[in-house]
Design a protein around this motif. Sequence first.
Motif, PDB file in Angstrom:
ATOM      1  N   LEU A   1     -13.000   5.459   7.185  1.00  0.00           N
ATOM      2  CA  LEU A   1     -13.421   4.107   6.809  1.00  0.00           C
ATOM      3  C   LEU A   1     -12.256   3.123   6.904  1.00  0.00           C
ATOM      4  CD1 LEU A   1     -15.653   4.633   3.630  1.00  0.00           C
ATOM      5  CD2 LEU A   1     -16.419   3.810   5.863  1.00  0.00           C
ATOM      6  N   ILE A   2     -11.121   3.533   6.354  1.00  0.00           N
ATOM      7  CA  ILE A   2      -9.954   2.643   6.322  1.00  0.00           C
ATOM      8  C   ILE A   2      -9.474   2.330   7.733  1.00  0.00           C
ATOM      9  CG2 ILE A   2      -7.542   2.489   5.569  1.00  0.00           C
ATOM     10  CD1 ILE A   2      -8.386   4.189   3.120  1.00  0.00           C
ATOM     11  N   GLU A   3      -9.601   3.285   8.638  1.00  0.00           N
ATOM     12  CA  GLU A   3      -9.184   3.061  10.028  1.00  0.00           C
ATOM     13  C   GLU A   3     -10.006   1.978  10.723  1.00  0.00           C
ATOM     14  OE1 GLU A   3      -9.514   6.851  11.849  1.00  0.00           O
ATOM     15  OE2 GLU A   3      -7.710   7.677  10.886  1.00  0.00           O
ATOM     16  N   GLN A   4     -11.197   1.683  10.172  1.00  0.00           N
ATOM     17  CA  GLN A   4     -12.060   0.672  10.778  1.00  0.00           C
ATOM     18  C   GLN A   4     -11.657  -0.751  10.396  1.00  0.00           C
ATOM     19  OE1 GLN A   4     -14.400   2.049  12.888  1.00  0.00           O
ATOM     20  NE2 GLN A   4     -13.349   3.912  12.213  1.00  0.00           N
ATOM     21  N   ILE A   5     -10.732  -0.890   9.451  1.00  0.00           N
ATOM     22  CA  ILE A   5     -10.333  -2.220   8.990  1.00  0.00           C
ATOM     23  C   ILE A   5      -9.245  -2.770   9.903  1.00  0.00           C
ATOM     24  CG2 ILE A   5      -9.395  -3.536   7.059  1.00  0.00           C
ATOM     25  CD1 ILE A   5     -10.493  -1.427   5.195  1.00  0.00           C
ATOM     26  N   HIS A   6      -9.437  -3.987  10.379  1.00  0.00           N
ATOM     27  CA  HIS A   6      -8.461  -4.630  11.271  1.00  0.00           C
ATOM     28  C   HIS A   6      -8.186  -6.049  10.773  1.00  0.00           C
ATOM     29  CE1 HIS A   6      -8.891  -1.313  14.112  1.00  0.00           C
ATOM     30  NE2 HIS A   6     -10.208  -1.437  13.989  1.00  0.00           N
ATOM     31  N   PRO A   7      -6.946  -6.524  10.888  1.00  0.00           N
ATOM     32  CA  PRO A   7      -5.805  -5.755  11.388  1.00  0.00           C
ATOM     33  C   PRO A   7      -5.077  -5.059  10.241  1.00  0.00           C
ATOM     34  CG  PRO A   7      -5.200  -8.057  11.121  1.00  0.00           C
ATOM     35  CD  PRO A   7      -6.631  -7.944  10.662  1.00  0.00           C
ATOM     36  N   LEU A   8      -4.673  -3.837  10.454  1.00  0.00           N
ATOM     37  CA  LEU A   8      -3.799  -3.110   9.540  1.00  0.00           C
ATOM     38  C   LEU A   8      -2.586  -2.633  10.318  1.00  0.00           C
ATOM     39  CD1 LEU A   8      -6.190  -0.901   7.358  1.00  0.00           C
ATOM     40  CD2 LEU A   8      -4.911  -2.912   6.641  1.00  0.00           C
ATOM     41  N   PRO A   9      -1.432  -2.509   9.652  1.00  0.00           N
ATOM     42  CA  PRO A   9      -0.240  -2.032  10.366  1.00  0.00           C
ATOM     43  C   PRO A   9      -0.481  -0.661  10.981  1.00  0.00           C
ATOM     44  CG  PRO A   9       0.324  -2.834   8.175  1.00  0.00           C
ATOM     45  CD  PRO A   9      -1.168  -2.780   8.236  1.00  0.00           C
ATOM     46  N   SER A  10       0.147  -0.385  12.072  1.00  0.00           N
ATOM     47  CA  SER A  10       0.013   0.907  12.747  1.00  0.00           C
ATOM     48  C   SER A  10       1.409   1.454  13.030  1.00  0.00           C
ATOM     49  CB  SER A  10      -0.774   0.726  14.047  1.00  0.00           C
ATOM     50  OG  SER A  10      -0.969   1.961  14.684  1.00  0.00           O
ATOM     51  N   PRO A  11       1.652   2.776  12.824  1.00  0.00           N
ATOM     52  CA  PRO A  11       0.699   3.768  12.339  1.00  0.00           C
ATOM     53  C   PRO A  11       0.411   3.559  10.849  1.00  0.00           C
ATOM     54  CG  PRO A  11       2.868   4.754  12.514  1.00  0.00           C
ATOM     55  CD  PRO A  11       2.975   3.368  13.090  1.00  0.00           C
ATOM     56  N   ASN A  12      -0.794   3.849  10.436  1.00  0.00           N
ATOM     57  CA  ASN A  12      -1.228   3.511   9.085  1.00  0.00           C
ATOM     58  C   ASN A  12      -1.103   4.700   8.143  1.00  0.00           C
ATOM     59  OD1 ASN A  12      -2.257   1.926   7.065  1.00  0.00           O
ATOM     60  ND2 ASN A  12      -4.349   2.576   7.449  1.00  0.00           N
ATOM     61  N   SER A  13       0.087   4.949   7.636  1.00  0.00           N
ATOM     62  CA  SER A  13       0.270   6.024   6.666  1.00  0.00           C
ATOM     63  C   SER A  13      -0.165   5.519   5.299  1.00  0.00           C
ATOM     64  CB  SER A  13       1.738   6.468   6.623  1.00  0.00           C
ATOM     65  OG  SER A  13       2.567   5.398   6.246  1.00  0.00           O
ATOM     66  N   LEU A  14      -0.861   6.370   4.561  1.00  0.00           N
ATOM     67  CA  LEU A  14      -1.410   6.002   3.267  1.00  0.00           C
ATOM     68  C   LEU A  14      -0.737   6.823   2.179  1.00  0.00           C
ATOM     69  CD1 LEU A  14      -5.186   6.113   4.295  1.00  0.00           C
ATOM     70  CD2 LEU A  14      -3.645   4.161   4.408  1.00  0.00           C
TER      71      LEU A  14
END
Length: 401
Positions: A56-69
Amino acid sequence: MTSSARPLTDLDYCSGSRILEMNKLMEELERREGSYLQSKEVLESCLKAKDYVFTLIEQIHPLPSPNSLLILSGALCSGCLDVSPVDLGSTSPLSCPPISYTILVPILRLPSPDLLHQTSPCHCLVPLSLWDPPHPQLSSTTSYVNPHNVSLWFTSSLLSAMSRLPAPDPHLCQEGAEPWGNCVSLLFSNSSDVFFRFDIVPVVEVHGWPTGAQYLEDWVDDVQGPPRLFHLLPWGAKGQWRVSFPGVELFLRRCLYPSLSRVLRASLAVLGPFLQGPEAPGPYLIWVTLLHACERLPVGYLSQAQNAASCFLGLLEELSFNFLRGSCPNPFLPGCDLLYGNTTGPYLAHRVAEVRTQPMTHLREAVKEAKEAMKGGEREEKEEKEQKEEREERGSSCSPS
């Protein structure tokens, strides 16, 4: 000749409780709570739910990449993070089961704290110009990123992604998804009615340390320790973000002596419910008070398992004192007081004092609740197994000709 009676040296003077018996209750509580995830089915369902939340979180844009949580064990108000019910504005919209997690999602990553405007030891403003390119939904009347605007965008994006994605698994049910303060709570259940909760928090991740921070370098190790970074949490007055060190604190919790982990678990189980009340400061204070104790007590005392009960009683006494004086300093940020402005101190001091006078009663109640939670899961698992066997027997039986 009759020998003299053996002196009772393991009694708590204030309550008359036996230290040995108190230690055994704390060990049982730790064992009961720790075994909740032992079931293979529960563990598999939990992992599937986590994977689905990450998708789900990967579908949110824009988020920094790579997206470590950063994932923390325990729900948002369980004491794993610097947050109080006041910060979130209301009580939790969903039930909080024993299996719960808090996930910190960086919506912005900054290479240095120098880019921020630090308004106090524990609060910062984030310039809007750092969000490049600027996001249309994050418009602001000021030149700073407003946590509430971030929450509106993040929540709508997450819930929209949830409506588009198929169910995570045939045996995993989506029970609810609700905004809560500036974060989102998701609730799932499996076929055995075991519930899993995830509180998802949009944060700003910053490399380095904020101005005035202390003691953090003592815990950082380039090989095994946590990275030099801190997080800004989306609650604070007038568009400010709260300075927090969940990465370092997660590392510290993992390094705690087993006896202190037992003390922390018991304290959260006994005190957590009334520290999560509408005007209460939250159970994070328990963790902070334990850290202060670690600064002044010798390792030889803290590391001994038989001293866990004494540490538990001492923690209760110090918490009661903190509430009475209305002060609990942040161990990493001089000038940041976690009880500043809180008006419930006398009431909370009284509640903690009640626990201190009857620690055995409250520990037994916590163990009983842990037992009931486990029995419920075991009972449901046993019933499902019996129903499955009954169906198989019916399917394989032969009717007379």
